[in-house]
Design a protein around this motif. Structure first.
Motif, PDB file in Angstrom:
ATOM      1  N   GLN A 290       2.659   1.551  -3.431  1.00 57.09           N
ATOM      2  CA  GLN A 290       1.373   2.217  -4.532  1.00 57.09           C
ATOM      3  C   GLN A 290       1.006   3.258  -4.334  1.00 57.09           C
ATOM      4  O   GLN A 290       1.398   4.657  -5.072  1.00 57.09           O
ATOM      5  CB  GLN A 290      -0.197   1.951  -4.570  1.00 57.09           C
ATOM      6  CG  GLN A 290      -1.024   1.657  -5.402  1.00 57.09           C
ATOM      7  CD  GLN A 290      -2.055   1.202  -5.665  1.00 57.09           C
ATOM      8  OE1 GLN A 290      -2.117   0.378  -3.896  1.00 57.09           O
ATOM      9  NE2 GLN A 290      -3.648   1.628  -5.786  1.00 57.09           N
ATOM     10  N   GLN A 291       0.855   4.369  -2.240  1.00 57.34           N
ATOM     11  CA  GLN A 291       0.782   4.940  -2.983  1.00 57.34           C
ATOM     12  C   GLN A 291       2.660   6.769  -3.017  1.00 57.34           C
ATOM     13  O   GLN A 291       2.298   7.793  -3.933  1.00 57.34           O
ATOM     14  CB  GLN A 291       0.962   5.681  -1.303  1.00 57.34           C
ATOM     15  CG  GLN A 291       0.670   6.683  -0.756  1.00 57.34           C
ATOM     16  CD  GLN A 291       0.649   7.462   1.025  1.00 57.34           C
ATOM     17  OE1 GLN A 291      -0.079   5.823   1.125  1.00 57.34           O
ATOM     18  NE2 GLN A 291      -0.519   8.028   1.245  1.00 57.34           N
ATOM     19  N   LYS A 292       2.899   5.599  -3.126  1.00 56.76           N
ATOM     20  CA  LYS A 292       4.426   6.436  -2.882  1.00 56.76           C
ATOM     21  C   LYS A 292       4.331   7.058  -4.728  1.00 56.76           C
ATOM     22  O   LYS A 292       4.855   7.861  -5.571  1.00 56.76           O
ATOM     23  CB  LYS A 292       5.949   5.883  -2.592  1.00 56.76           C
ATOM     24  CG  LYS A 292       6.925   6.494  -3.353  1.00 56.76           C
ATOM     25  CD  LYS A 292       8.005   6.025  -2.501  1.00 56.76           C
ATOM     26  CE  LYS A 292       9.730   6.511  -2.442  1.00 56.76           C
ATOM     27  NZ  LYS A 292      10.069   7.664  -3.677  1.00 56.76           N
ATOM     28  N   GLN A 293       3.972   5.097  -5.362  1.00 59.05           N
ATOM     29  CA  GLN A 293       3.664   5.599  -6.676  1.00 59.05           C
ATOM     30  C   GLN A 293       3.060   6.494  -7.594  1.00 59.05           C
ATOM     31  O   GLN A 293       3.327   7.223  -8.475  1.00 59.05           O
ATOM     32  CB  GLN A 293       3.852   4.336  -7.298  1.00 59.05           C
ATOM     33  CG  GLN A 293       5.221   3.565  -7.727  1.00 59.05           C
ATOM     34  CD  GLN A 293       4.633   1.534  -7.651  1.00 59.05           C
ATOM     35  OE1 GLN A 293       3.281   1.758  -7.807  1.00 59.05           O
ATOM     36  NE2 GLN A 293       5.097   0.826  -8.587  1.00 59.05           N
ATOM     37  N   GLN A 294       2.383   6.479  -6.281  1.00 60.86           N
ATOM     38  CA  GLN A 294       0.609   7.646  -7.223  1.00 60.86           C
ATOM     39  C   GLN A 294       1.596   9.008  -7.014  1.00 60.86           C
ATOM     40  O   GLN A 294       1.200  10.032  -7.848  1.00 60.86           O
ATOM     41  CB  GLN A 294      -0.392   7.831  -6.281  1.00 60.86           C
ATOM     42  CG  GLN A 294      -1.320   6.427  -7.048  1.00 60.86           C
ATOM     43  CD  GLN A 294      -2.357   5.713  -5.791  1.00 60.86           C
ATOM     44  OE1 GLN A 294      -2.514   6.334  -4.653  1.00 60.86           O
ATOM     45  NE2 GLN A 294      -2.952   5.831  -6.074  1.00 60.86           N
ATOM     46  N   GLU A 295       1.813   9.659  -5.493  1.00 64.29           N
ATOM     47  CA  GLU A 295       2.457  10.934  -5.648  1.00 64.29           C
ATOM     48  C   GLU A 295       4.025  11.089  -6.038  1.00 64.29           C
ATOM     49  O   GLU A 295       4.288  11.586  -6.819  1.00 64.29           O
ATOM     50  CB  GLU A 295       3.112  10.587  -3.983  1.00 64.29           C
ATOM     51  CG  GLU A 295       2.727  11.063  -3.154  1.00 64.29           C
ATOM     52  CD  GLU A 295       2.911  10.282  -1.616  1.00 64.29           C
ATOM     53  OE1 GLU A 295       4.308  10.558  -1.481  1.00 64.29           O
ATOM     54  OE2 GLU A 295       1.975  10.567  -0.468  1.00 64.29           O
ATOM     55  N   ASP A 296       4.552  10.319  -6.836  1.00 65.18           N
ATOM     56  CA  ASP A 296       5.434  10.101  -7.835  1.00 65.18           C
ATOM     57  C   ASP A 296       4.828  10.180  -9.277  1.00 65.18           C
ATOM     58  O   ASP A 296       5.323  11.320 -10.018  1.00 65.18           O
ATOM     59  CB  ASP A 296       6.336   9.066  -8.330  1.00 65.18           C
ATOM     60  CG  ASP A 296       7.603   8.893  -7.174  1.00 65.18           C
ATOM     61  OD1 ASP A 296       7.699  10.121  -5.862  1.00 65.18           O
ATOM     62  OD2 ASP A 296       8.123   7.965  -6.887  1.00 65.18           O
ATOM     63  N   GLN A 297       3.276   9.842  -9.976  1.00 59.60           N
ATOM     64  CA  GLN A 297       3.528  10.170 -10.810  1.00 59.60           C
ATOM     65  C   GLN A 297       2.428  11.428 -10.946  1.00 59.60           C
ATOM     66  O   GLN A 297       2.678  12.329 -11.644  1.00 59.60           O
ATOM     67  CB  GLN A 297       1.985   9.455 -10.816  1.00 59.60           C
ATOM     68  CG  GLN A 297       2.519   8.067 -11.732  1.00 59.60           C
ATOM     69  CD  GLN A 297       1.639   7.080 -11.544  1.00 59.60           C
ATOM     70  OE1 GLN A 297       0.301   6.873 -11.494  1.00 59.60           O
ATOM     71  NE2 GLN A 297       1.435   5.699 -11.964  1.00 59.60           N
ATOM     72  N   LYS A 298       1.745  11.889  -9.737  1.00 63.01           N
ATOM     73  CA  LYS A 298       1.311  13.375  -9.812  1.00 63.01           C
ATOM     74  C   LYS A 298       2.488  14.406  -9.638  1.00 63.01           C
ATOM     75  O   LYS A 298       2.063  15.410 -10.658  1.00 63.01           O
ATOM     76  CB  LYS A 298       0.743  13.807  -7.978  1.00 63.01           C
ATOM     77  CG  LYS A 298      -0.198  13.013  -7.698  1.00 63.01           C
ATOM     78  CD  LYS A 298      -1.332  13.524  -6.346  1.00 63.01           C
ATOM     79  CE  LYS A 298      -2.760  12.551  -6.093  1.00 63.01           C
ATOM     80  NZ  LYS A 298      -3.131  12.807  -5.090  1.00 63.01           N
TER      81      LYS A 298
ATOM     82  N   GLN B 164       1.055  -1.618  -0.182  1.00 63.79           N
ATOM     83  CA  GLN B 164      -0.655  -0.191   0.054  1.00 63.79           C
ATOM     84  C   GLN B 164       0.561   1.202  -0.011  1.00 63.79           C
ATOM     85  O   GLN B 164       0.533   2.446  -0.409  1.00 63.79           O
ATOM     86  CB  GLN B 164      -0.644   0.281   0.994  1.00 63.79           C
ATOM     87  CG  GLN B 164      -2.266   1.224   1.387  1.00 63.79           C
ATOM     88  CD  GLN B 164      -2.636   1.413   2.259  1.00 63.79           C
ATOM     89  OE1 GLN B 164      -2.802   0.586   3.438  1.00 63.79           O
ATOM     90  NE2 GLN B 164      -3.742   2.224   2.467  1.00 63.79           N
TER      91      GLN B 164
END
Length: 142
Positions: free
Chosen positions: A49-57, A46
């Motif tokens: 996934q959250q870190k990947q979402q932040e990186d994508q943002k 989890q």
């Protein structure tokens, strides 16, 4: 009394064992945390996934800023090009105006010299010729 001492000794032994176990557990946790910090933290799926979402943002925001900056630079370049063209046109108009003035002055000079050379020119021309002849004919002290 012996039983009291034995009981006390048993309690001390039990308490010492518990304290030793607590110390051992705390020491183990400290070692584990130190090892994780050296090797890199172990993230849960989890958290990953959250870190990947932040990186994508962050990447999307960076891309948006790049698009904005490129557009701004293109607009700036277009404005500069437009200003250069307008300045070039103004300079050409100014030079054409100067050339027209020079040509008009030359034409006025040519017309003036032709009018003085022409026999029976305008009355003003005749007066100017007469005055010029009188000055030439008098000579020094005359």
């Amino acid at each position: 009394m012996n039983s009291g001492v034995k009981q006390f000794a048993g309690e001390v032994k039990q308490a010492t064992g518990e304290v030793a176990q607590d110390v051992k557990d705390q020491f183990g946790q400290a070692l584990e945390q130190g090892a994780q910090s050296i090797a890199g933290s172990q993230l849960t799926p989890q958290q990953i996934q959250q870190k990947q979402q932040e990186d994508q943002k962050k990447e999307l925001e960076r891309q948006r800023q790049l698009v904005y900056t490129r557009k701004w630079l293109k607009d700036l370049e277009m404005s500069q090009q437009k200003a250069r063209m307008e300045n070039k046109q103004k300079e050409q108009q100014r030079l054409q105006g100067q050339q027209r003035e020079v040509q008009e002055k030359k034409m006025a000079e040519i017309q003036k010299t032709q009018a003085t050379k022409r026999p029976g020119g305008t009355t003003q021309d005749a007066i100017q010729r007469s005055q010029a002849e009188l000055k030439v004919g008098k000579g020094v002290g005359g």
